[in-house]
Design a protein around this motif. Structure first.
Motif, PDB file in Angstrom:
ATOM      1  N   LYS A  34       0.834  -1.206   0.000  1.00 19.75           N
ATOM      2  CA  LYS A  34       0.000   0.000   0.000  1.00 19.75           C
ATOM      3  C   LYS A  34       0.866   1.252   0.000  1.00 19.75           C
ATOM      4  N   ASP A  35       1.912   1.257   0.835  1.00 23.54           N
ATOM      5  CA  ASP A  35       2.822   2.403   0.889  1.00 23.54           C
ATOM      6  C   ASP A  35       3.504   2.641  -0.451  1.00 23.54           C
ATOM      7  N   LEU A  37       2.377   1.777  -3.419  1.00 25.51           N
ATOM      8  CA  LEU A  37       1.378   2.274  -4.365  1.00 25.51           C
ATOM      9  C   LEU A  37       1.094   3.755  -4.125  1.00 25.51           C
ATOM     10  N   GLU A  38       0.936   4.132  -2.860  1.00 24.43           N
ATOM     11  CA  GLU A  38       0.679   5.536  -2.534  1.00 24.43           C
ATOM     12  C   GLU A  38       1.883   6.416  -2.848  1.00 24.43           C
ATOM     13  N   GLY A  39       3.077   5.820  -2.854  1.00 24.46           N
ATOM     14  CA  GLY A  39       4.290   6.557  -3.192  1.00 24.46           C
ATOM     15  C   GLY A  39       4.538   6.648  -4.686  1.00 24.46           C
ATOM     16  N   ALA A  60      -5.476   0.831  -1.598  1.00 24.85           N
ATOM     17  CA  ALA A  60      -5.424   2.206  -1.084  1.00 24.85           C
ATOM     18  C   ALA A  60      -6.669   2.571  -0.284  1.00 24.85           C
ATOM     19  N   ASP A  61      -7.761   1.859  -0.516  1.00 26.77           N
ATOM     20  CA  ASP A  61      -9.037   2.201   0.114  1.00 26.77           C
ATOM     21  C   ASP A  61      -9.376   1.360   1.340  1.00 26.77           C
TER      22      ASP A  61
END
Length: 184
Positions: A34-35, A37-39, A60-61
């Motif tokens: 998740k980190d 992907l968010e990065g 992410a959700d």
């Protein structure tokens, strides 16, 4: 597309009891995913190899948490979500590293793997039963990974067996697909 439900993934277990820590290791890896992907790391990055690319964005959700050996504290972790996905070690009659998907109501009604065991102060089925009576339950899905030893057998180690370690890479795509089922 967005998720139609609020979802929490909870990894349960004890990192000091070898294979019993599989739920924690799984949510740690999912948090790292998740980190990344968010990065802005691309889905084509080798880190995501073997993962269902169409399901990854939904990570992410969701809320991901290390529930450890939370016992009755788990009651408050269930509130405020439409769906809870629990990842934990279990002992049944399956081969070491086998992955079982159990609906919460089946676990509570004694169907399937009603004998799910853990090193928690209070077992996951017991907490779910209390929650059902006291506060109501969201949809519950448990992904259990078969471990070799009963968690009451104390053998302090942070090392997991190769079979259970390998199960994590098979488990995460299943959880991602579970999340994707709730996308509209």
């Amino acid at each position: 597309m967005a998720l139609t439900k609020t979802i929490r993934i909870m990894g349960c277990g004890n990192l000091w009891m070898g294979d019993d820590g599989v739920g924690i290791h799984a949510v740690e890896k999912m948090t790292e995913m998740k980190d990344k992907l968010e990065g802005g790391v691309a889905l084509s990055d080798p880190f995501f190899s073997g993962m269902p690319v169409d399901a990854l964005p939904y990570l992410a959700d969701v809320d991901i948490m290390d529930a450890g050996v939370s016992g009755l504290d788990m009651l408050c972790f269930l509130e405020g979500f439409d769906k809870i996905i629990i990842i934990d070690a279990l002992k049944s009659d399956q081969n070491l590293g086998a992955i079982l998907r159990i609906k919460g109501e089946d676990l509570l009604d004694g169907e399937g793997v009603g004998k799910m065991m853990s090193s928690h102060d209070v077992s996951v089925p017991t907490v779910l039963g209390i929650a059902r009576e006291v506060q109501g339950l969201p949809e519950i899905i448990v992904y259990g990974v078969e471990i070799q030893k009963h968690p009451d057998e104390v053998n302090l180690t942070t090392e997991m067996s190769p079979e259970v370690t390998a199960a994590i890479d098979r488990l995460i795509p299943l959880v991602l697909k579970e999340i994707q089922k709730d996308a509209a």
